[in-house]
Design an enzyme around this catalytic site. Structure first.
Site, PDB file in Angstrom:
ATOM      1  N   LYS A  33     -28.256   3.249  13.406  1.00 35.13           N
ATOM      2  CA  LYS A  33     -28.075   4.502  12.715  1.00 35.13           C
ATOM      3  C   LYS A  33     -29.382   5.287  12.776  1.00 35.13           C
ATOM      4  O   LYS A  33     -30.532   4.476  12.086  1.00 35.13           O
ATOM      5  CB  LYS A  33     -27.420   4.591  11.696  1.00 35.13           C
ATOM      6  CG  LYS A  33     -27.430   5.712  10.838  1.00 35.13           C
ATOM      7  CD  LYS A  33     -26.787   5.831   9.369  1.00 35.13           C
ATOM      8  CE  LYS A  33     -27.651   5.867   8.256  1.00 35.13           C
ATOM      9  NZ  LYS A  33     -28.238   6.971   7.990  1.00 35.13           N
ATOM     10  N   MET A  62     -26.993  13.215  11.528  1.00 38.22           N
ATOM     11  CA  MET A  62     -27.370  14.578  11.439  1.00 38.22           C
ATOM     12  C   MET A  62     -26.870  15.407  10.369  1.00 38.22           C
ATOM     13  O   MET A  62     -27.530  16.484  10.170  1.00 38.22           O
ATOM     14  CB  MET A  62     -27.276  15.223  12.865  1.00 38.22           C
ATOM     15  CG  MET A  62     -27.755  14.392  14.104  1.00 38.22           C
ATOM     16  SD  MET A  62     -29.602  14.446  13.887  1.00 38.22           S
ATOM     17  CE  MET A  62     -30.062  12.720  13.487  1.00 38.22           C
ATOM     18  N   LYS A  63     -25.630  15.216  10.003  1.00 34.52           N
ATOM     19  CA  LYS A  63     -24.997  15.911   9.102  1.00 34.52           C
ATOM     20  C   LYS A  63     -24.734  17.294   9.397  1.00 34.52           C
ATOM     21  O   LYS A  63     -25.479  18.077   8.577  1.00 34.52           O
ATOM     22  CB  LYS A  63     -25.386  15.440   7.583  1.00 34.52           C
ATOM     23  CG  LYS A  63     -25.174  14.410   7.252  1.00 34.52           C
ATOM     24  CD  LYS A  63     -25.629  13.801   5.766  1.00 34.52           C
ATOM     25  CE  LYS A  63     -25.247  12.557   5.258  1.00 34.52           C
ATOM     26  NZ  LYS A  63     -26.368  11.483   5.810  1.00 34.52           N
ATOM     27  N   ARG A 179     -24.164  -4.062  -0.074  1.00 39.73           N
ATOM     28  CA  ARG A 179     -25.154  -4.819  -0.274  1.00 39.73           C
ATOM     29  C   ARG A 179     -24.476  -6.299  -0.160  1.00 39.73           C
ATOM     30  O   ARG A 179     -23.734  -6.710  -1.061  1.00 39.73           O
ATOM     31  CB  ARG A 179     -25.602  -4.758  -1.833  1.00 39.73           C
ATOM     32  CG  ARG A 179     -26.478  -3.348  -1.914  1.00 39.73           C
ATOM     33  CD  ARG A 179     -27.867  -3.512  -1.204  1.00 39.73           C
ATOM     34  NE  ARG A 179     -28.816  -2.501  -1.092  1.00 39.73           N
ATOM     35  CZ  ARG A 179     -28.753  -1.584  -0.216  1.00 39.73           C
ATOM     36  NH1 ARG A 179     -27.921  -1.444   0.638  1.00 39.73           N
ATOM     37  NH2 ARG A 179     -29.607  -0.484  -0.380  1.00 39.73           N
TER      38      ARG A 179
HETATM   39  O1  C5P Z   1     -31.154   0.958   2.692  1.00 37.66           O
HETATM   40  P1  C5P Z   1     -29.710   1.213   2.724  1.00 37.66           P
HETATM   41  O2  C5P Z   1     -28.809  -0.062   2.793  1.00 37.66           O
HETATM   42  O3  C5P Z   1     -29.357   1.900   1.181  1.00 37.66           O
HETATM   43  O4  C5P Z   1     -29.202   2.508   3.633  1.00 37.66           O
HETATM   44  C1  C5P Z   1     -27.922   3.139   3.605  1.00 37.66           C
HETATM   45  C2  C5P Z   1     -28.230   4.218   4.694  1.00 37.66           C
HETATM   46  O5  C5P Z   1     -26.980   4.901   4.640  1.00 37.66           O
HETATM   47  C3  C5P Z   1     -29.342   5.133   4.663  1.00 37.66           C
HETATM   48  O6  C5P Z   1     -29.713   5.663   5.962  1.00 37.66           O
HETATM   49  C4  C5P Z   1     -28.814   6.195   3.823  1.00 37.66           C
HETATM   50  O7  C5P Z   1     -29.443   7.415   4.007  1.00 37.66           O
HETATM   51  C5  C5P Z   1     -27.381   6.180   4.193  1.00 37.66           C
HETATM   52  N1  C5P Z   1     -26.444   6.953   3.269  1.00 37.66           N
HETATM   53  C6  C5P Z   1     -26.313   6.457   2.132  1.00 37.66           C
HETATM   54  N2  C5P Z   1     -25.525   7.001   1.319  1.00 37.66           N
HETATM   55  C7  C5P Z   1     -24.665   7.838   1.935  1.00 37.66           C
HETATM   56  C8  C5P Z   1     -24.979   8.578   3.009  1.00 37.66           C
HETATM   57  C9  C5P Z   1     -25.901   7.793   3.687  1.00 37.66           C
HETATM   58  O8  C5P Z   1     -26.707   5.286   1.888  1.00 37.66           O
HETATM   59  N3  C5P Z   1     -23.799   8.473   1.108  1.00 37.66           N
END
Ligand code: C5P
Length: 231
Positions: A33, A62-63, A179
């Site tokens: 991504k 890109m939203k 996670r």
């Molecule tokens: O580091 P992490 O696993 O939290 O990254 C999650 C990714 O998903 C990041 O690129 C974040 O910007 C994106 N994201 C998010 N929550 C959303 C939309 C996008 O964490 N609601």
């Protein structure tokens, strides 16, 4: 070895770090991504290189949100490249325009329902109609699907509810905020494990920091893949 259900967020500072990470991950990861932060620093070139030289799949986050004609033009520009997923905001006029822009390509249009960083106070401040956020997310997901979206981006807490919508049959659900058990949450508040997300009907999970900040990113990615395979 890789599992396309895992999408790794390349939220690293620049293109060179992005390429270095993808090289380190090698065949453990097949789907990346690229977000707005990377776009302004060469994200399109990175996308093309990962696709053309490394054979990877690409999710451009890109939203987009604008008048229909502008969204259509922006999406048509993106569709010239061989990209897999593109996000736009899930407002029906935006989704309809994006689908027109993507016509003739294989790029799927993914709708953002309500940004998970927003709470009810934020929605009030933006004059968004009353109602609890989960209900509004479900309603907006249905609207986006009816407007032709190929899928939605959802928090792990919303995934099962969206999967249950009749309109969601055959549509993709992609979920960040994932996670592995024991991993640091960072700023994510509402999280699920990879196994839970898959069990809830999610097609792809997006994982960033638990992989790119790991001492051994490849081992971290493989552990997530193994967890998904156990569902
Ligand atoms: O580091 P992490 O696993 O939290 O990254 C999650 C990714 O998903 C990041 O690129 C974040 O910007 C994106 N994201 C998010 N929550 C959303 C939309 C996008 O964490 N609601």
């Amino acid at each position: 070895m890789s599992d396309d259900r895992l999408i790794v967020a390349l939220d690293v500072p620049n293109v060179l770090d992005g390429l270095a990470l993808a090289t380190k991950l090698g065949d453990a990861v097949n789907f990346y991504k690229i977000g707005l932060g990377m776009l302004t620093g060469g994200g399109m070139a990175l996308a093309n290189e990962l696709k053309a030289d490394h054979g990877k799949r690409i999710f451009m986050d890109m939203k987009f949100f604008d008048i229909g004609a502008t969204v259509e033009a922006a999406v048509r520009g993106m569709a010239q490249f061989d990209l897999d997923l593109l996000t736009v905001h899930g407002d029906p006029h935006v989704v309809t325009a994006a689908k027109q822009g993507a016509a003739g390509s294989n790029m799927k249009i993914m709708a953002v329902t309500i940004l998970t960083s927003l709470d009810r106070d934020d929605l009030d401040a933006s004059c968004i109609k009353a109602g609890n956020i989960t209900d509004l997310v479900q309603e907006r997901a249905g609207l986006a699907f009816r407007a032709g979206a190929d899928g939605v981006i959802a928090s792990p807490q919303e995934a099962a509810l969206i999967r249950a919508l009749p309109e969601a049959v055959g549509k993709l659900i992609v979920t960040p905020g994932v996670r592995p058990a024991g991993a640091a949450l960072g700023d994510q508040k509402r999280v699920a494990t990879p196994a839970q997300a898959i069990a809830d009907g999610v097609d792809h999970i997006v994982v960033g920091r638990p992989i790119w900040q790991a001492a051994d990113p490849r081992a971290a990615a493989l552990a997530i893949t193994a967890e998904m395979a156990s569902v």
